[in-house]
Design a protein around this motif. Structure first.
Motif, mmCIF file in Angstrom:
data_model
loop_
_atom_site.group_PDB
_atom_site.id
_atom_site.type_symbol
_atom_site.label_atom_id
_atom_site.label_comp_id
_atom_site.label_asym_id
_atom_site.label_seq_id
_atom_site.Cartn_x
_atom_site.Cartn_y
_atom_site.Cartn_z
ATOM 1 N N VAL A 150 0.737 -1.229 -0.079
ATOM 2 C CA VAL A 150 0.002 0.082 0.072
ATOM 3 C C VAL A 150 0.778 1.127 0.082
ATOM 4 O O VAL A 150 1.643 1.426 0.857
ATOM 5 N N ARG A 153 -1.829 5.678 2.068
ATOM 6 C CA ARG A 153 -2.816 5.233 3.166
ATOM 7 C C ARG A 153 -4.146 6.564 3.139
ATOM 8 O O ARG A 153 -3.619 7.744 3.039
ATOM 9 N N GLN A 154 -5.066 6.115 3.979
ATOM 10 C CA GLN A 154 -6.107 7.085 4.478
ATOM 11 C C GLN A 154 -5.553 8.075 5.131
ATOM 12 O O GLN A 154 -5.604 9.178 4.938
ATOM 13 N N ILE A 172 -10.997 6.507 0.887
ATOM 14 C CA ILE A 172 -10.408 5.495 -0.038
ATOM 15 C C ILE A 172 -11.545 4.332 0.053
ATOM 16 O O ILE A 172 -11.979 3.857 1.071
ATOM 17 N N SER A 174 -11.791 1.822 -2.710
ATOM 18 C CA SER A 174 -11.415 0.834 -3.737
ATOM 19 C C SER A 174 -9.787 1.156 -3.796
ATOM 20 O O SER A 174 -9.278 2.242 -3.904
ATOM 21 N N ARG A 175 -9.173 -0.018 -4.335
ATOM 22 C CA ARG A 175 -7.716 0.094 -4.628
ATOM 23 C C ARG A 175 -7.298 -0.616 -5.718
ATOM 24 O O ARG A 175 -7.980 -1.216 -6.192
ATOM 25 N N THR A 176 -6.231 -0.194 -6.444
ATOM 26 C CA THR A 176 -5.647 -0.839 -7.533
ATOM 27 C C THR A 176 -4.186 -0.716 -7.598
ATOM 28 O O THR A 176 -3.773 0.362 -6.991
ATOM 29 N N THR A 177 -3.479 -1.595 -8.207
ATOM 30 C CA THR A 177 -2.062 -1.195 -8.250
ATOM 31 C C THR A 177 -1.560 -0.217 -9.103
ATOM 32 O O THR A 177 -2.269 -0.070 -10.435
#
Length: 195
Positions: A150, A153-154, A172, A174-177
């Motif tokens: 990660v 971060r928030q 945040i 959702s996450r993606t690379t």
């Protein structure tokens, strides 16, 4: 912010030590550094051209060596699909100096022309539509690479949105690379490559 985070370390002895470590690694790889020094995030990295390649030093206090910081380059080289343009890792040297600094040295092949000389773009680089298409396609390919790392971060968003943008932070959900340190001095032209 850019001028503060992409500068040499404050302590002159750290700068000298990093230069010595880079020279030692160049000797080990049997290459000759040329061109200007390029600093990375918070002065922890130092890079220089060596022919058509780049020698990059990651340096931290010995008690912080290893782990995620150390593994990033090698993990990315094996996990990211070859369809994503980037330098190829030619080798890594890991060692701890007698003083509290520990270099990790990837020697990556790369093309010589970068889009910008710094993370901040101060001119229109006149990139062709195909270049932008390649950047978009490589970002999509990178986005599906699985990782547990990660970068944003928030807590960082909460601090930085208010401080630098003067707006309430977004949540945040959702996450993606992605490339956690992608900027203009790490993108090449006329062919797209990520440094």
């Amino acid at each position: 912010m850019t001028t503060l985070v992409f500068t040499a370390p404050d302590a002159a002895e750290d700068v000298t030590q990093m230069r010595r470590a880079l020279a030692a690694a160049a000797h080990e790889f049997q290459v000759t550094p040329a061109g200007r020094e390029v600093r990375g995030w918070q002065g922890r990295t130092l890079g220089r051209r060596v022919g058509t390649s780049r020698l990059r030093l990651v340096s931290v206090a010995s008690d912080r060596a290893g782990g995620r910081l150390w593994q990033g380059t090698a993990l990315a080289d094996t996990a990211v699909p070859w369809s994503v343009p980037r330098p190829r890792l030619r080798g890594v040297l890991d060692w701890t100096c007698g003083t509290p600094i520990a270099p990790n040295m990837p020697n990556s092949s790369t093309t010589p022309a970068v889009v910008g000389s710094s993370p901040v773009l101060d001119h229109d680089p006149g990139l062709p539509r195909i270049w932008w298409g390649d950047l978009h396609a490589s970002s999509r390919a990178l986005a599906v690479v699985p990782t547990d790392r990660v970068a944003v971060r928030q807590s960082w968003i909460d601090r930085s949105f208010r401080r630098f943008l003067g707006i309430n932070p977004h949540r945040i959900n959702s996450r993606t690379t992605g490339h956690a340190d992608l900027h203009w001095a790490k993108l090449t032209t006329p062919d797209l490559d990520h440094l």
